[in-house]
Design a protein around this motif. Structure first.
Motif, mmCIF file in Angstrom:
data_model
loop_
_atom_site.group_PDB
_atom_site.id
_atom_site.type_symbol
_atom_site.label_atom_id
_atom_site.label_comp_id
_atom_site.label_asym_id
_atom_site.label_seq_id
_atom_site.Cartn_x
_atom_site.Cartn_y
_atom_site.Cartn_z
ATOM 1 N N ASN A 346 -12.748 15.998 -58.911
ATOM 2 C CA ASN A 346 -11.651 15.217 -58.335
ATOM 3 C C ASN A 346 -10.864 14.548 -59.456
ATOM 4 O O ASN A 346 -11.429 13.835 -60.283
ATOM 5 C CB ASN A 346 -12.230 14.160 -57.379
ATOM 6 N N VAL A 358 -13.298 5.507 -60.544
ATOM 7 C CA VAL A 358 -13.810 6.447 -59.547
ATOM 8 C C VAL A 358 -15.151 7.013 -59.993
ATOM 9 O O VAL A 358 -16.109 7.078 -59.208
ATOM 10 C CB VAL A 358 -12.795 7.581 -59.305
ATOM 11 N N ASP A 362 -18.593 6.524 -58.039
ATOM 12 C CA ASP A 362 -19.255 7.716 -57.508
ATOM 13 C C ASP A 362 -20.715 7.758 -57.935
ATOM 14 O O ASP A 362 -21.601 8.132 -57.151
ATOM 15 C CB ASP A 362 -18.542 8.980 -57.988
ATOM 16 N N ARG A 395 -17.245 7.680 -50.167
ATOM 17 C CA ARG A 395 -16.519 7.381 -51.395
ATOM 18 C C ARG A 395 -15.034 7.124 -51.143
ATOM 19 O O ARG A 395 -14.351 6.504 -51.963
ATOM 20 C CB ARG A 395 -16.696 8.525 -52.406
ATOM 21 N N LYS A 396 -14.525 7.591 -50.007
ATOM 22 C CA LYS A 396 -13.083 7.559 -49.763
ATOM 23 C C LYS A 396 -12.541 6.157 -49.529
ATOM 24 O O LYS A 396 -11.331 5.939 -49.639
ATOM 25 C CB LYS A 396 -12.729 8.477 -48.594
ATOM 26 N N THR A 399 -11.812 5.858 -53.328
ATOM 27 C CA THR A 399 -11.094 6.940 -54.009
ATOM 28 C C THR A 399 -9.802 7.328 -53.303
ATOM 29 O O THR A 399 -8.838 7.719 -53.961
ATOM 30 C CB THR A 399 -11.984 8.185 -54.161
ATOM 31 N N ASN A 403 -6.524 7.541 -55.520
ATOM 32 C CA ASN A 403 -5.880 8.852 -55.606
ATOM 33 C C ASN A 403 -4.461 8.830 -55.049
ATOM 34 O O ASN A 403 -3.522 9.349 -55.658
ATOM 35 C CB ASN A 403 -6.713 9.901 -54.858
ATOM 36 N N GLU A 508 -6.778 13.419 -48.452
ATOM 37 C CA GLU A 508 -7.911 12.481 -48.528
ATOM 38 C C GLU A 508 -8.655 12.376 -47.206
ATOM 39 O O GLU A 508 -9.760 11.841 -47.147
ATOM 40 C CB GLU A 508 -7.432 11.098 -48.962
#
Length: 510
Positions: A346, A358, A362, A395-396, A399, A403, A508
């Protein structure tokens, strides 16, 4: 240090790693993510082999700014000591130079419920937070540094861990079982220090974690994706460059100009200059990249900075460059025994400096999901698949914000049409009105509320529309006749905002 086995078990694990090249986990790549996940899993008592093609100090021009959210994750991993002894510079916020106008703002203090203090005070008051005023909550702090020095500190921490063995070897392929497609380890080529010849080698683990970076040789095999490159950053190292306010990341926006500047040491400042592909001003006839920097970028920089840029260009060489890549994440539940993470998995535009934040977050999340209390054996492929499915979505919360911000802000700051320039102006005026606390907190990785990002982005869009209506109509009675034109342009600006924001957000949500 946690997770250290009893002396006899530790000795057996060490023998397995050193003599038989076997471990619970094989990590490919001793970069930011590779070192972080190796250390995190080793702290849980896992036996870890860490492989790196080249153990010398890397020389890269990105990965030099760690946002406050990344500093927090580094502390959770027990690696905060890696920021010491490398001349790292504290970073408390951003300074924006927009077509000659300036604006600075700091990371806001955090609240106990995961939010931030909105309207925390003036710049003068904010300096009190940064300097440790006991009556006010501390401001979050990022760090900037030479990338290679930081990597060597991470590797040093891994070298000192009793559950980790590091080998300098080039990984060439995965190893699969005869009766299944599960990955059992990796094939490598190890260079003999005396003869210089490379000999085949193998390393085996219950789980192989591949973190071989932005130019991953395993991405196509395991993910079937490829990054999209929109531009390149060309780098200069400026010596003793005056650019107040100190301890800030500086963003310079001008006509065809986008540049970042931030200190990476007491005397060194990194300048990253965005050069779009096939830009006429960077053509060979106009002097190439050096001509673009001298003729287009240099005039947009503050006069005190320009001598340092001239000095950095004096060697006559083309500056080092790095592709600015966009690579959406993919769910990894198809391949047993292996996961691909870090920049191999990513990437986002480095404009906002969110990559390492990130990576470390992670590592924290993945280590918690693979904790031996939940997954006693990493050879349990079903349990690992379930953990990776959970990892993909959990994780979103962080992230997706970093992102989307990186891609959307790059589109605005590198505006190449009138709608984007309208949004660019709207963004600056939005910040100028003091609505910076939540946006900069999201940039810093300390506010994890994706809906808040959508709210602020479209607030910027509607402010841009309103400013454009005022420009078109002129605020006069006659100007009311131009209202139909203003309304059409309003729709076009709103449409452009949707085109910039929604497709990236859509990736995403997958």
């Amino acid at each position: 240090m946690t997770g250290v086995a009893d002396p006899q078990q530790a000795a057996r694990n060490l023998e397995r790693r050193q003599q038989h090249h076997e471990a619970d986990v094989v990590v490919v790549g001793a970069g930011v993510f590779g070192c972080a996940i190796a250390f995190a899993l080793a702290n849980q008592g896992r036996s870890v082999i860490l492989l790196e093609r080249w153990m010398h100090e890397p020389d890269r021009i990105v990965g030099e700014l760690l946002q406050p959210g990344g500093v927090d994750a580094l502390k959770k991993l027990g690696l905060e000591g890696c920021l010491e002894g490398i001349d790292a510079v504290p970073c408390y916020g951003y300074h924006l130079l927009y077509r000659g106008e300036e604006l600075s703002f700091l990371y806001p203090p955090r609240t106990s419920d995961g939010g931030v203090v909105v309207g925390a005070g003036s710049k003068k008051e904010a300096n009190g937070y940064a300097n440790g005023d006991s009556k006010k909550p501390a401001r979050p702090e990022g760090r900037s540094f030479h990338h290679g020095r930081f990597i060597m500190q991470l590797r040093k921490a891994c070298m000192g861990h009793p559950n980790i063995s590091i080998f300098e070897t080039e990984v060439t392929a995965t190893i699969k079982g005869e009766h299944s497609d599960a990955v059992l380890g990796v094939e490598t080529r190890t260079k003999d220090p005396e003869t210089g010849k490379k000999t085949p080698d193998c390393f085996f683990g219950q789980l192989t974690v591949i973190a071989d970076g932005y130019a991953s040789i395993f991405r196509k095999e395991l993910l079937g994706t490829a990054p999209v490159v929109r531009s390149k950053f060309y780098a200069l190292e400026l010596i003793d460059c005056p650019f107040p306010p100190s301890n800030h990341g500086h963003v310079v926006i001008g006509d065809q100009v986008l540049a970042l500047l931030y200190q990476i040491g007491t005397h060194e400042t990194r300048a990253l200059i965005d050069v779009p592909p096939n830009h006429p001003a960077a053509s060979p006839a106009n002097g190439g990249v050096r001509g673009y920097i001298q003729n287009v970028v240099l005039p947009a920089l503050p006069p005190p900075v320009q001598p340092s840029v001239h000095a950095a260009l004096a060697d006559g060489k083309i500056p080092k460059s790095m592709p600015n890549s966009w690579l959406p994440s993919q769910k990894q539940t198809r391949h047993d025994g292996v996961v691909l993470l870090g920049d191999a998995h990513n990437m986002r535009h480095p404009l906002t400096g969110g990559g390492m934040t990130v990576a470390f977050n992670d590592a924290v999340l993945l280590a918690s999901l693979l904790d031996p209390r939940h997954v006693p054996s990493l050879a349990d492929h079903a349990a690992v698949r379930a953990a990776m499915a959970d990892f993909h979505w959990r994780r979103k919360s962080l992230t997706s914000i970093i992102n989307v911000l990186a891609q959307a802000l790059y589109s605005l700051f590198a505006a190449d049409d009138w709608q984007l320039r309208a949004l660019q102006r709207g963004c600056f005026r939005y910040f100028q009105r003091g609505w910076t606390d939540e946006p900069v907190a999201m940039l810093g990785g300390i506010l994890r509320r994706p809906l808040t990002l959508a709210y602020h982005f479209f607030s910027v869009a509607f402010l841009a529309i309103w400013l454009n209506v005022l420009d078109v109509c002129g605020g006069s009675v006659v100007g009311i006749l131009m209202l139909p034109v203003a309304l059409v342009q309003a729709l076009l600006i709103l449409w452009k905002a949707c085109v910039v924001f929604l497709p990236v957000l859509g990736t995403e949500l997958r």
